[in-house]
Design an enzyme around this catalytic site. Structure first.
Site, PDB file in Angstrom:
ATOM      1  N   GLY A  24      -6.969 -14.171   2.132  1.00 40.40           N
ATOM      2  CA  GLY A  24      -6.908 -14.261   3.430  1.00 40.40           C
ATOM      3  C   GLY A  24      -6.945 -16.438   4.142  1.00 40.40           C
ATOM      4  O   GLY A  24      -7.717 -16.838   4.368  1.00 40.40           O
ATOM      5  N   SER A  70       0.420  -1.285  -0.554  1.00 40.37           N
ATOM      6  CA  SER A  70       0.125  -0.253   0.043  1.00 40.37           C
ATOM      7  C   SER A  70       0.746   0.971   0.315  1.00 40.37           C
ATOM      8  O   SER A  70       1.576   1.787   0.762  1.00 40.37           O
ATOM      9  CB  SER A  70      -1.529   0.223   1.685  1.00 40.37           C
ATOM     10  OG  SER A  70      -1.811  -1.159   1.291  1.00 40.37           O
ATOM     11  N   CYS A 113      -6.671  -1.320   6.942  1.00 40.36           N
ATOM     12  CA  CYS A 113      -5.353  -2.030   7.588  1.00 40.36           C
ATOM     13  C   CYS A 113      -5.987  -1.610   9.317  1.00 40.36           C
ATOM     14  O   CYS A 113      -6.153  -1.080   9.117  1.00 40.36           O
ATOM     15  CB  CYS A 113      -4.063  -1.184   7.012  1.00 40.36           C
ATOM     16  SG  CYS A 113      -3.164  -0.950   8.503  1.00 40.36           S
TER      17      CYS A 113
HETATM   18  C1  LIG Z   1       3.691  -8.323   6.812  1.00 39.48           C
HETATM   19  C2  LIG Z   1       2.559  -8.291   5.780  1.00 39.48           C
HETATM   20  C3  LIG Z   1       1.921  -6.760   5.349  1.00 39.48           C
HETATM   21  C4  LIG Z   1       0.655  -6.383   5.093  1.00 39.48           C
HETATM   22  N1  LIG Z   1       0.975  -5.422   4.255  1.00 39.48           N
HETATM   23  C5  LIG Z   1      -0.404  -4.942   3.408  1.00 39.48           C
HETATM   24  C6  LIG Z   1      -1.152  -3.883   2.836  1.00 39.48           C
HETATM   25  O1  LIG Z   1       0.408  -2.956   2.560  1.00 39.48           O
HETATM   26  N2  LIG Z   1      -1.921  -3.676   2.549  1.00 39.48           N
HETATM   27  C7  LIG Z   1      -3.359  -4.320   2.501  1.00 39.48           C
HETATM   28  O2  LIG Z   1      -3.825  -3.890   1.898  1.00 39.48           O
HETATM   29  N3  LIG Z   1      -2.961  -5.596   2.858  1.00 39.48           N
HETATM   30  C8  LIG Z   1      -1.627  -5.866   3.823  1.00 39.48           C
HETATM   31  N4  LIG Z   1      -1.911  -7.113   4.023  1.00 39.48           N
HETATM   32  C9  LIG Z   1      -2.726  -7.579   4.555  1.00 39.48           C
HETATM   33  C10 LIG Z   1      -2.414  -9.285   2.835  1.00 39.48           C
HETATM   34  O3  LIG Z   1      -2.255  -8.455   2.124  1.00 39.48           O
HETATM   35  C11 LIG Z   1      -3.335 -10.059   3.262  1.00 39.48           C
HETATM   36  O4  LIG Z   1      -4.845  -8.910   3.271  1.00 39.48           O
HETATM   37  C12 LIG Z   1      -3.830 -10.738   4.328  1.00 39.48           C
HETATM   38  O5  LIG Z   1      -2.233 -10.935   5.282  1.00 39.48           O
HETATM   39  C13 LIG Z   1      -4.107 -12.065   4.571  1.00 39.48           C
HETATM   40  O6  LIG Z   1      -3.932 -13.034   3.733  1.00 39.48           O
HETATM   41  P1  LIG Z   1      -2.826 -14.527   3.216  1.00 39.48           P
HETATM   42  O7  LIG Z   1      -3.378 -14.878   5.124  1.00 39.48           O
HETATM   43  O8  LIG Z   1      -2.935 -15.220   2.558  1.00 39.48           O
HETATM   44  O9  LIG Z   1      -1.910 -13.808   4.157  1.00 39.48           O
HETATM   45  C14 LIG Z   1      -0.005  -7.220   5.080  1.00 39.48           C
HETATM   46  C15 LIG Z   1      -0.286  -8.695   5.605  1.00 39.48           C
HETATM   47  C16 LIG Z   1       1.622  -8.217   6.116  1.00 39.48           C
HETATM   48  C17 LIG Z   1       1.271 -10.380   6.463  1.00 39.48           C
END
Ligand SMILES: Cc1cc2nc3c(=O)[nH]c(=O)nc-3n(C[C@H](O)[C@H](O)[C@H](O)COP(=O)(O)O)c2cc1C
Length: 304
Positions: free
Chosen positions: A242, A47, A129
């Site tokens: 997720g 982001s 967020c």
């Molecule tokens: C280290 C980290 C940084 C993240 N930074 C962002 C971000 O900058 N913007 C955003 O919309 N989601 C961010 N997320 C959320 C992920 O895009 C995603 O929605 C969330 O981790 C769930 O998916 P996952 O279980 O596959 O990780 C971040 C997640 C992690 C783990």
């Protein structure tokens, strides 16, 4: 036989329905190029906002038994500094979606315009967020403010606008409906789940920011439920996100109603080969079940 994973939605053309989730490896052009070359159908950037942010102090990430807890605080160099990174990506066939945030509807519209000028195929609004005040989930749980943001962005740019939803609300379908009403082209569910961890020795919250967002296998069932509920509430496409770690998880999201999926934490627990194993597994599943296209399985669980 034609590639059964080819997917079109909200004006985007994807060679397969997997995407890199925002914030995980989306900081540099080179890392996103590697993700595309490893088989992702699209990438979403970290982001970005108008101004640079350093984010929070350490610790910003805690590993739990079944996922990651992060409170990065949206560190980013400011969207204008992303020009060099994007140049490499614009040459590739897979679309780059810019995840953006702001502190007002006008901010969001300005960042969206810069993203489109840099070559964004779509913008994903991070209104979810869980750990940055006045941006993120605070915005994404207020339907009227969210609608104002979406309307401003839609008026400003002529690229698809995706709203990334927070699960940290009483009724996610209300927020999805508000997004659709304001003109969003798609929604993405879900961002991380607000959570915390406390160290038993020091008796202190572990994250410097105390609260963080939980991701990974721990939240998959929450994400699937959200997608399932949203599917009945809106007509616009849904991107599932997720806790997706393997092809079975991706298929589960699609049966719930997602037409594409995003993968983040699994890259940290496995590596970027996860895109290849998920797409190979999906193709085999379709073959074995006798489907010609991935589109045929979207929302199938709603028949029961
Ligand atoms: C280290 C980290 C940084 C993240 N930074 C962002 C971000 O900058 N913007 C955003 O919309 N989601 C961010 N997320 C959320 C992920 O895009 C995603 O929605 C969330 O981790 C769930 O998916 P996952 O279980 O596959 O990780 C971040 C997640 C992690 C783990």
């Amino acid at each position: 036989m034609a590639n059964p994973l080819i997917t079109q939605f909200a004006g985007l053309n994807l060679s397969n329905p997997t995407m890199l989730a925002a914030g995980v490896l989306g900081y540099t052009g080179l890392s996103m190029k590697r993700v595309i070359e490893s088989g992702a159908g699209a990438v979403v950037t970290k982001s970005m906002g108008l101004e640079a942010r350093t984010g929070y102090g350490n610790p910003t990430v805690v590993q739990t038994d079944c996922g990651l807890l992060n409170s990065m605080g949206l560190p980013n160099p400011g969207i204008r500094h992303f020009k060099e990174e994007i140049q490499e990506l614009n040459k590739l066939a897979a679309p780059t979606i810019f995840s953006i945030y702001g502190f007002s509807p006008e901010d969001f519209a300005e960042v969206a315009q810069i993203a489109v000028d840099l070559g964004a195929a779509a913008v994903e609004l991070n209104v979810s967020c869980p750990h940055v005040k006045k941006a993120g989930a605070q915005v994404g749980s207020d339907p009227s403010l969210l609608m104002d943001i979406v309307k401003h962005v839609k008026k400003q740019v002529n690229k698809p606008v995706i709203v990334k939803l927070t699960p940290n609300v009483t009724d996610i379908t209300e927020i999805a409906k508000a997004s659709e009403k304001a003109g969003a082209d798609a929604v993405c569910a879900i961002n991380t789940v607000k959570a915390m961890a406390i160290d038993s020795e020091t008796c202190r919250p572990i994250l410097a920011n105390k609260y963080g967002g939980l991701s990974g296998p721990a939240i998959k069932s929450i994400g699937v439920r959200c997608v399932y509920d949203i599917f009945d509430s809106v007509k616009i496409p849904i991107i599932g996100c997720g806790g997706i770690s393997n092809w079975q998880d991706a298929i589960e999201y699609m049966l719930a109603g997602a037409c594409a999926v995003q993968i983040g934490t699994a890259i940290a627990f496995q590596d970027i080969t996860v895109f290849k194993s998920v797409t190979e597994g999906m193709t085999k599943y379709l073959e074995e079940k006798g489907y010609n296209s991935i589109k045929e399985i979207v929302g199938l669980a709603h028949k029961f």
